[in-house]
Design an enzyme around this catalytic site. Structure first.
Site, PDB file in Angstrom:
ATOM      1  N   HIS A   1      -3.603   4.494  -2.013  1.00 47.03           N
ATOM      2  CA  HIS A   1      -4.540   3.621  -1.296  1.00 47.03           C
ATOM      3  C   HIS A   1      -5.044   4.329  -0.027  1.00 47.03           C
ATOM      4  CE1 HIS A   1      -1.885   0.455  -3.306  1.00 47.03           C
ATOM      5  NE2 HIS A   1      -3.074   0.160  -3.769  1.00 47.03           N
TER       6      HIS A   1
ATOM      7  N   LEU B   1       0.816  -1.224   0.000  1.00 43.45           N
ATOM      8  CA  LEU B   1       0.000   0.000   0.000  1.00 43.45           C
ATOM      9  C   LEU B   1       0.847   1.270   0.000  1.00 43.45           C
ATOM     10  CD1 LEU B   1      -2.767  -1.150   2.528  1.00 43.45           C
ATOM     11  CD2 LEU B   1      -2.735  -1.363   0.036  1.00 43.45           C
TER      12      LEU B   1
HETATM   13  P1  AMP Z   1      -4.054  -1.993  -6.590  1.00 44.14           P
HETATM   14  O1  AMP Z   1      -3.611  -2.354  -5.203  1.00 44.14           O
HETATM   15  O2  AMP Z   1      -2.956  -1.493  -7.463  1.00 44.14           O
HETATM   16  O3  AMP Z   1      -4.914  -3.053  -7.209  1.00 44.14           O
HETATM   17  O4  AMP Z   1      -4.995  -0.726  -6.415  1.00 44.14           O
HETATM   18  C1  AMP Z   1      -6.090  -0.749  -5.540  1.00 44.14           C
HETATM   19  C2  AMP Z   1      -6.905   0.495  -5.781  1.00 44.14           C
HETATM   20  O5  AMP Z   1      -6.103   1.646  -5.540  1.00 44.14           O
HETATM   21  C3  AMP Z   1      -7.419   0.602  -7.223  1.00 44.14           C
HETATM   22  O6  AMP Z   1      -8.738   1.123  -7.205  1.00 44.14           O
HETATM   23  C4  AMP Z   1      -6.453   1.574  -7.836  1.00 44.14           C
HETATM   24  O7  AMP Z   1      -6.986   2.283  -8.932  1.00 44.14           O
HETATM   25  C5  AMP Z   1      -6.188   2.501  -6.667  1.00 44.14           C
HETATM   26  N1  AMP Z   1      -4.920   3.200  -6.860  1.00 44.14           N
HETATM   27  C6  AMP Z   1      -3.712   2.642  -7.144  1.00 44.14           C
HETATM   28  N2  AMP Z   1      -2.789   3.609  -7.321  1.00 44.14           N
HETATM   29  C7  AMP Z   1      -3.432   4.798  -7.145  1.00 44.14           C
HETATM   30  C8  AMP Z   1      -3.023   6.162  -7.213  1.00 44.14           C
HETATM   31  N3  AMP Z   1      -1.774   6.513  -7.481  1.00 44.14           N
HETATM   32  N4  AMP Z   1      -3.954   7.111  -6.979  1.00 44.14           N
HETATM   33  C9  AMP Z   1      -5.240   6.772  -6.715  1.00 44.14           C
HETATM   34  N5  AMP Z   1      -5.682   5.498  -6.632  1.00 44.14           N
HETATM   35  C10 AMP Z   1      -4.791   4.525  -6.854  1.00 44.14           C
END
Ligand code: AMP
Length: 280
Positions: free
Chosen positions: A37, A33
């Protein structure tokens, strides 16, 4: 923060809360994270009574075995951060818990055009995997509000479609992309960039900014310049596209509708994606 490893137990816990009139917010993640996140959790805390975060590296959405094997994990730090941020529930299922019958021969979702383009084209089967896990998670958590990041723009449209297809009651909230001070969109995969190559990484954001700036007057020439900038900085682009923000159909010029510029590119063996909305 309460930790659940079993979906059934979590479902029963949340049902009791719902009966008391509590609204649930849900932030699904794959762990490792970062601030992006954390902001989703904060937004959920501000808008709902009970924030559930899941951490699950979903094997069915990885079309590249090496990417799956190298996906970063930092569970102890993640738990500390979520607890300090005020998430009420962490769901940490095993692969067996999510896919008791195994990960072969799973259901197929009719995503149509959306999974044939951009990420769908370069990562075949990826969005089927995303839907397989999200459908299971949404049925367990049944959130009032589901929080996801604009960084994964196409994924947001896929999940909106899944919610429609499955007639689920959750509302999707899309939160803005959180960036490092040099503009690089935060991503768990950034941890895999070596210090040397990390210096080139913000070019993906610079390419998007220039493309957005020059799109109206230069159209496809602006796209070519963005591609060139990436290549100069050692990226190997999968695509640089401008698409209709609602349908993701690629466009060759401004159309008077809201558009989005999207890039996916490799830096060494790390695949990065990013996007920027282009307002009319
Ligand atoms: P992940 O752990 O990469 O699957 O991401 C989990 C959630 O966090 C997803 O909805 C992503 O789009 C969101 N997320 C990941 N990176 C970012 C970021 N830099 N800014 C905003 N939301 C993010």
């Amino acid at each position: 923060m309460i930790l659940f490893k079993e979906g059934g137990a979590l479902q029963r816990y949340l049902l009791k809360k719902t009966k008391k009139g509590h609204q649930t917010g849900f932030v699904p993640t794959m762990g490792a994270l970062h601030e992006g996140h954390r902001r989703l959790v904060l937004q959920s805390r501000a808008q709902t009574d009970c924030t559930v975060v899941s951490i699950f590296v979903n094997p069915t959405q990885f079309n590249d075995k090496v990417d799956f094997e190298k996906y970063p994990t930092s569970i102890e730090e993640d738990i500390r951060m979520l607890s300090a941020t005020g998430a009420q529930v962490l769901f940490l299922p095993s692969v067996k818990e999510m896919y008791p019958q195994g990960t072969g021969g799973l259901e197929h979702y009719e995503l149509g055009f959306l999974e044939t383009i951009l990420e769908g084209k370069y990562r075949p089967g990826h969005f089927q995997g995303v839907c397989q896990v999200m459908c299971r998670l949404l049925k367990i958590v049944n959130p009032t509000l589901l929080f996801m990041g604009q960084k994964d723009y196409q994924q947001c449209l896929v999940i909106r479609k899944l919610i429609e297809l499955m007639e689920l009651p959750s509302k999707l909230i899309i939160a803005p992309t959180v960036r490092e001070s040099d503009g690089l969109a935060m991503s768990s995969r950034n941890r895999r960039l070596t210090a040397q190559i990390r210096k080139n990484a913000p070019s993906i954001y610079e390419a998007l900014l220039e493309l957005r700036e020059n799109w109206a007057k230069e159209g496809m020439v602006a796209k070519k310049k963005a591609l060139a900038l990436l290549k100069e900085n050692n990226f190997r682009p999968d695509y640089v596209e401008v698409a209709d923000a609602a349908t993701l159909e690629t466009v060759e010029q401004p159309t008077g509708r809201k558009q989005v510029a999207l890039i996916a590119a490799y830096l060494e063996d790390v695949r990065l994606i990013d996007n920027l909305l282009i307002d009319r």
